[in-house]
Design a protein around this motif. Structure first.
Motif, PDB file in Angstrom:
ATOM      1  N   GLY A 176       1.064  -1.118  -0.548  1.00 55.34           N
ATOM      2  CA  GLY A 176       0.328   0.108   0.056  1.00 55.34           C
ATOM      3  C   GLY A 176       1.442   1.482   0.076  1.00 55.34           C
ATOM      4  N   SER A 177      -0.113   2.033  -0.254  1.00 51.79           N
ATOM      5  CA  SER A 177       0.989   3.901  -0.163  1.00 51.79           C
ATOM      6  C   SER A 177       1.362   4.731   1.587  1.00 51.79           C
ATOM      7  CB  SER A 177       0.141   4.150  -1.068  1.00 51.79           C
ATOM      8  OG  SER A 177       0.444   3.858  -2.298  1.00 51.79           O
ATOM      9  N   VAL A 201       4.336   9.482   0.813  1.00 47.82           N
ATOM     10  CA  VAL A 201       5.831   9.071   1.315  1.00 47.82           C
ATOM     11  C   VAL A 201       6.217   7.876   0.125  1.00 47.82           C
ATOM     12  CG1 VAL A 201       6.910   8.108   3.374  1.00 47.82           C
ATOM     13  CG2 VAL A 201       5.196   9.996   3.526  1.00 47.82           C
ATOM     14  N   TRP A 202       5.683   6.570   0.317  1.00 42.31           N
ATOM     15  CA  TRP A 202       6.124   5.761  -0.333  1.00 42.31           C
ATOM     16  C   TRP A 202       4.976   4.978  -0.820  1.00 42.31           C
ATOM     17  CZ3 TRP A 202       7.170   5.209   5.469  1.00 42.31           C
ATOM     18  CH2 TRP A 202       8.212   5.081   5.788  1.00 42.31           C
ATOM     19  N   GLY A 203       5.515   4.791  -2.315  1.00 37.06           N
ATOM     20  CA  GLY A 203       3.865   4.611  -3.129  1.00 37.06           C
ATOM     21  C   GLY A 203       3.157   5.603  -3.703  1.00 37.06           C
ATOM     22  N   ASN A 204       2.171   5.980  -3.496  1.00 33.63           N
ATOM     23  CA  ASN A 204       1.125   6.961  -4.031  1.00 33.63           C
ATOM     24  C   ASN A 204       0.620   7.958  -3.303  1.00 33.63           C
ATOM     25  OD1 ASN A 204       1.415   5.616  -6.664  1.00 33.63           O
ATOM     26  ND2 ASN A 204      -0.605   4.033  -6.724  1.00 33.63           N
ATOM     27  N   TYR A 216      -8.694  -1.612  -9.953  1.00 36.81           N
ATOM     28  CA  TYR A 216      -7.466  -0.815  -9.073  1.00 36.81           C
ATOM     29  C   TYR A 216      -6.389  -0.695 -10.048  1.00 36.81           C
ATOM     30  CZ  TYR A 216     -10.358  -3.580  -5.907  1.00 36.81           C
ATOM     31  OH  TYR A 216     -11.931  -4.381  -5.309  1.00 36.81           O
ATOM     32  N   PRO A 217      -5.652   0.761  -9.920  1.00 40.22           N
ATOM     33  CA  PRO A 217      -4.733   0.949 -10.515  1.00 40.22           C
ATOM     34  C   PRO A 217      -3.499   0.333  -9.686  1.00 40.22           C
ATOM     35  CG  PRO A 217      -4.994   2.186  -8.570  1.00 40.22           C
ATOM     36  CD  PRO A 217      -6.121   1.834  -8.237  1.00 40.22           C
ATOM     37  N   GLU A 218      -2.783   0.381 -10.661  1.00 38.00           N
ATOM     38  CA  GLU A 218      -1.153  -0.443 -10.874  1.00 38.00           C
ATOM     39  C   GLU A 218      -0.689  -0.368  -9.227  1.00 38.00           C
ATOM     40  OE1 GLU A 218       3.803  -1.025 -12.731  1.00 38.00           O
ATOM     41  OE2 GLU A 218       1.774   0.197 -13.639  1.00 38.00           O
ATOM     42  N   GLU A 219      -0.076  -1.390  -8.831  1.00 39.20           N
ATOM     43  CA  GLU A 219       0.531  -1.198  -6.750  1.00 39.20           C
ATOM     44  C   GLU A 219       1.483  -1.002  -6.965  1.00 39.20           C
ATOM     45  OE1 GLU A 219       2.088  -4.746  -3.940  1.00 39.20           O
ATOM     46  OE2 GLU A 219       0.456  -5.888  -5.657  1.00 39.20           O
ATOM     47  N   PRO A 220       1.950   0.046  -6.145  1.00 39.10           N
ATOM     48  CA  PRO A 220       3.282   0.983  -5.844  1.00 39.10           C
ATOM     49  C   PRO A 220       4.609   0.144  -6.068  1.00 39.10           C
ATOM     50  CG  PRO A 220       1.762   0.959  -4.271  1.00 39.10           C
ATOM     51  CD  PRO A 220       0.312   0.145  -5.276  1.00 39.10           C
ATOM     52  N   LYS A 221       5.104   0.143  -6.491  1.00 37.41           N
ATOM     53  CA  LYS A 221       6.046  -0.508  -6.591  1.00 37.41           C
ATOM     54  C   LYS A 221       7.321   0.235  -4.863  1.00 37.41           C
ATOM     55  CE  LYS A 221       7.161  -1.219 -11.180  1.00 37.41           C
ATOM     56  NZ  LYS A 221       6.098  -0.923 -11.434  1.00 37.41           N
ATOM     57  N   ASP A 222       7.316   0.957  -4.975  1.00 38.20           N
ATOM     58  CA  ASP A 222       8.371   1.418  -3.331  1.00 38.20           C
ATOM     59  C   ASP A 222       7.599   1.175  -2.243  1.00 38.20           C
ATOM     60  OD1 ASP A 222       6.863   3.215  -3.769  1.00 38.20           O
ATOM     61  OD2 ASP A 222       8.230   5.046  -3.460  1.00 38.20           O
ATOM     62  N   GLY A 223       5.951   0.823  -2.035  1.00 40.24           N
ATOM     63  CA  GLY A 223       5.125   0.330  -1.184  1.00 40.24           C
ATOM     64  C   GLY A 223       5.072  -0.372   0.073  1.00 40.24           C
ATOM     65  N   ILE A 224       4.461  -0.191   0.860  1.00 36.15           N
ATOM     66  CA  ILE A 224       4.353  -0.684   1.962  1.00 36.15           C
ATOM     67  C   ILE A 224       3.189  -1.570   2.642  1.00 36.15           C
ATOM     68  CG2 ILE A 224       4.187  -0.473   5.093  1.00 36.15           C
ATOM     69  CD1 ILE A 224       6.468   0.850   4.277  1.00 36.15           C
ATOM     70  N   ALA A 225       3.853  -3.083   3.160  1.00 34.45           N
ATOM     71  CA  ALA A 225       3.033  -4.083   3.036  1.00 34.45           C
ATOM     72  C   ALA A 225       1.792  -3.368   4.581  1.00 34.45           C
ATOM     73  CB  ALA A 225       2.993  -5.021   2.537  1.00 34.45           C
TER      74      ALA A 225
END
Length: 368
Positions: A176-177, A201-204, A216-225
């Motif tokens: 997630g973001s 911050v991280w993600g979108n 849903y939009p594309e999953e953020p590559k630099d996100g937080i699980a």
């Protein structure tokens, strides 16, 4: 007394003793070192993070329980333990009784004092992990599947929010973001034109939404699980808000925002993101020149669920149309229609210039 009667009485006495001992044992645990039985003690949130003298707690049913030392509520606020130790759990359903004028439920701490940005030297820190966001909600609505985990809130006039820290994750995504919002302190008496500006911050950021209600939009590559820890530090000093975000394996991010001088005093200053999200629904206000100067502000921390059951036709940014089961909390918890946030650590520094925030509590929920 015959032998049979005596035997019967003896058996009854033995059964009574066994039953009594069984009841006592259910309240005890065995110390591995001594082998002795001990009374199992409740671990309260104030045992994990001992800073509750500075806060009042609002629960996901709208109740303000005041200062929450040695307090728990198994539906909304309690402690949990995993391999990393003890955590404080904040939990809020998609629907229930809400606090103040909000459409959304929250289990959240609100600071007992307020401070003024110009003379502030105040700080809030936290380490947390988001464990759940709503499983339902219209994907076109920016607030769907999101929770606010920290805030700065104004106690005066419009009671707007110069800071909201969000976590958001779409269903089916692993990551997630994390993003933060600045809400303008609207010029004039009419606050209906207020809007937020979102920074990733991280993600979108907040503006990335689905094309349809269930895509849903594309999953953020630099996100937080979900279940992945991150930390924030919020400091307001001499009118400047500084934000620091850290998480293992992610780039540390720092932001600053002047709370005394506005960037948004004319229509021409409204940023493109706001033009797309808020202006089409009539939220096109401008900010007073001195922003939040002269207004008492205070910190908030917890789980402020951003997903609700109201129709997106009411407001396409904030009304999620999510499942609420008519406000039945047990059913919402059963199928993932809630927000849940675990806090490992937290700290608050309160400046000498801070004053009582009782006026805000009395106005919103009559708690002294």
């Amino acid at each position: 007394m015959n032998k049979k009667t005596t035997t019967t009485i003896a058996l009854c006495i033995l059964c009574a003793i066994f039953t009594l001992n069984s009841c006592k044992n259910s309240d005890k645990k065995v110390d591995e070192k001594t082998g002795e039985k001990e009374i199992e003690k409740t671990v309260y949130a104030s045992d994990v993070i001992p800073f509750f003298d500075d806060w009042k707690l609002v629960l996901g049913n709208g109740a303000n329980v005041g200062i929450a030392n040695n307090f728990e509520d198994k539906d909304f606020f309690y402690t949990a333990n995993d391999s990393d130790g003890d955590w404080v759990v904040f939990k809020a359903p998609n629907a229930g009784s809400t606090h103040g004028t909000s459409n959304n439920t929250r289990t959240e701490l609100a600071q007992t004092k307020k401070w003024y940005p110009k003379t502030a030297n105040d700080k809030l820190t936290a380490t947390l992990k988001v464990m759940n966001v709503s499983s339902t909600g219209d994907a076109r609505v920016a607030a769907s599947h999101a929770v606010v985990v920290g805030q700065i809130h104004s106690a005066d006039k419009h009671e707007n929010e110069p800071l909201k820290i969000f976590y958001k994750k779409f269903p089916g995504h692993t990551k997630g973001s994390v993003f933060w919002h600045y809400e303008i302190n609207t010029e004039g008496e009419d606050n209906s034109g207020r809007w937020d500006y979102s920074s990733a911050v991280w993600g979108n950021d907040f503006s990335v939404v689905g094309e349809t209600a269930d895509t849903y939009p594309e999953e953020p590559k630099d996100g937080i699980a979900l279940g992945e820890a991150f930390s924030y530090e919020v400091e307001v000093k001499d009118g400047i808000m500084t934000l620091n975000f850290t998480s293992e394996g992610h780039e540390t991010k720092t932001f600053t925002k002047n709370l005394l001088v506005s960037e948004y005093t004319t229509k021409a200053d409204i940023p493109e993101q706001t033009q797309k999200l808020f202006v089409p629904i009539g939220q096109d206000g401008v900010e007073r020149k001195d922003a939040y100067a002269g207004e008492g502000c205070f910190f908030k921390l917890g789980a402020y669920n951003q997903t609700n059951g109201k129709s997106p036709e009411v407001n396409k940014n904030w009304c999620s149309g999510a499942e609420t089961h008519g406000g039945d909390i047990e059913k919402q918890y059963a199928d993932g229609n809630y927000a849940e946030v675990w806090f490992k650590t937290g700290s608050i520094s309160v400046s000498e210039n801070a004053v009582s925030n009782d006026g805000y509590f009395n106005k919103n929920d009559n708690v002294k």
